[in-house]
Design an enzyme around this catalytic site. Structure first.
Site, PDB file in Angstrom:
ATOM      1  N   ALA A  33      -4.382   7.637  -0.100  1.00 46.19           N
ATOM      2  CA  ALA A  33      -4.392   6.949   1.188  1.00 46.19           C
ATOM      3  C   ALA A  33      -3.594   5.665   1.119  1.00 46.19           C
ATOM      4  CB  ALA A  33      -5.830   6.633   1.599  1.00 46.19           C
ATOM      5  N   ASN A  34      -3.218   5.160   2.276  1.00 47.82           N
ATOM      6  CA  ASN A  34      -2.652   3.822   2.386  1.00 47.82           C
ATOM      7  C   ASN A  34      -3.755   2.853   2.758  1.00 47.82           C
ATOM      8  OD1 ASN A  34       0.142   3.961   1.895  1.00 47.82           O
ATOM      9  ND2 ASN A  34       0.469   4.934   3.865  1.00 47.82           N
ATOM     10  N   ARG A  35      -3.528   1.585   2.517  1.00 46.63           N
ATOM     11  CA  ARG A  35      -4.438   0.560   3.007  1.00 46.63           C
ATOM     12  C   ARG A  35      -4.107   0.271   4.457  1.00 46.63           C
ATOM     13  NH1 ARG A  35      -7.078  -2.097  -1.093  1.00 46.63           N
ATOM     14  NH2 ARG A  35      -5.826  -2.480  -2.953  1.00 46.63           N
TER      15      ARG A  35
END
Ligand code: CTP
Ligand code: CA
Length: 218
Positions: A33-35
Site C-alpha cells: 500500500a501507499n501512505r
C-alpha cells in the site's frame, strides 16, 4: 478564502475525485500500500459538493465518513480505481488526489506461510490513471493531478504537468508530517506559472482549490 457553501459556484458541473491509497494484494491477507489518509481528497470532494457540484468520489481503503452529497465508490486496487474512473465519465473536472500504487504483484491464491521463507515478489506496472484520462477523447476539460514529493517539489510538479498532460498539478512537500496530518502546504503548478499557497488546514486548501477551479471555468 472561505467560499460560502451556498454559493453554487460549481452548480451543474460533474466533479470526479480520487482519494486515498490503493492496496495491491500479495495473498489473501497481505497487501502493498501507499501512505495516504484520504483526508485531502475527501475534503476536496466535500468542498466541491458544497459548491453545488455533482461529485463522484472514487476512494481506496480509508477510515473516513462519506461527505454529505457525495457519491462514493470504494475500490481496493489501482486497476479497480482506473475502471471506476472510466465508468464515472464524463466529468467536467477531475481531481486525482489518490496515492495510486505504481506496481502490483501477482497475488498468491492461498496465504503464504512464514515458514516458507520471504517470498519473491514480481512487480508489474499499474495503469497511470491521470495520463490515461488525459489521452481520452472525453477528457475532462480541467484535469488536475497531485504530486506528493519529498524533494524538488515544484520542479517535480512541473515535470509531471508536462509528462502526464494534466492542466494543473498540486504539488506538496511530504517530507514533514503531512501524511495523515490535518494541514497541507501546496504549490499550484500550471503552464502559466506557480502559485505558492500558504500552509493551511486541508479543508481550507480544498475550499481554495474549488474556488480556483470555479474561477477557471467561468
Ligand atoms: N496517478 C495516477 N495513476 C497512477 C499513478 C499516479 O492517476 N498509476 C496520479 C496521482 O493520483 C497523482 C499524479 O498521478 O494525481 C501524480 O502521482 P505521482 O505518484 O506523484 O506520479 P508518478 O508519475 O507515479 O511519479 P513517482 O515516480 O513520483 O511516483
Ligand atoms: Ca507514483
Amino acid at each position: 478564502r472561505h467560499t460560502p457553501a451556498e454559493s453554487g459556484l460549481l452548480a451543474g458541473k460533474h466533479v470526479l475525485v480520487t482519494a486515498g491509497p490503493t492496496h495491491e494484494p500479495i495473498d489473501p491477507v497481505r497487501v502493498i500500500a501507499n501512505r495516504s489518509s484520504g483526508k485531502q481528497g475527501f475534503a476536496i470532494a466535500e468542498a466541491a459538493a458544497q459548491a453545488g457540484a455533482r461529485v463522484t468520489l472514487v476512494s481506496g481503503p480509508v477510515a473516513l465518513p462519506t461527505p454529505g452529497g457525495v457519491v462514493r465508490i470504494d475500490v481496493e486496487t489501482a486497476q479497480q480505481m482506473a475502471d471506476a474512473v472510466a465508468e464515472a465519465l464524463p466529468a467536467d473536472v477531475a481531481i486525482l488526489v489518490a496515492a495510486v500504487a505504481d506496481w502490483r504483484v501477482e497475488a498468491a491464491a492461498e496465504k503464504l506461510k512464514k515458514s516458507s521463507g520471504p517470498p519473491m515478489l514480481h512487480f508489474s506496472p499499474n495503469p497511470d490513471i491521470l495520463a490515461t484520462l488525459a489521452a481520452r477523447p472525453d477528457r475532462p476539460s480541467l484535469l488536475i493531478g497531485f504530486a506528493a514529493e519529498t524533494q524538488d517539489v515544484v520542479a517535480n510538479g512541473q515535470a509531471k504537468l508536462s509528462s502526464k498532460k494534466a492542466d494543473w498539478i498540486v504539488a506538496n512537500d511530504v517530507s514533514g508530517d503531512v501524511m495523515g496530518g490535518s494541514r497541507n502546504r501546496v504549490h499550484l503548478v500550471t503552464t502559466d506559472g506557480v502559485e505558492d499557497w500558504p500552509e493551511a488546514a486541508k479543508e481550507d486548501v480544498a475550499r481554495h482549490l474549488i474556488s480556483r477551479i470555479a474561477q477557471e471555468l467561468s
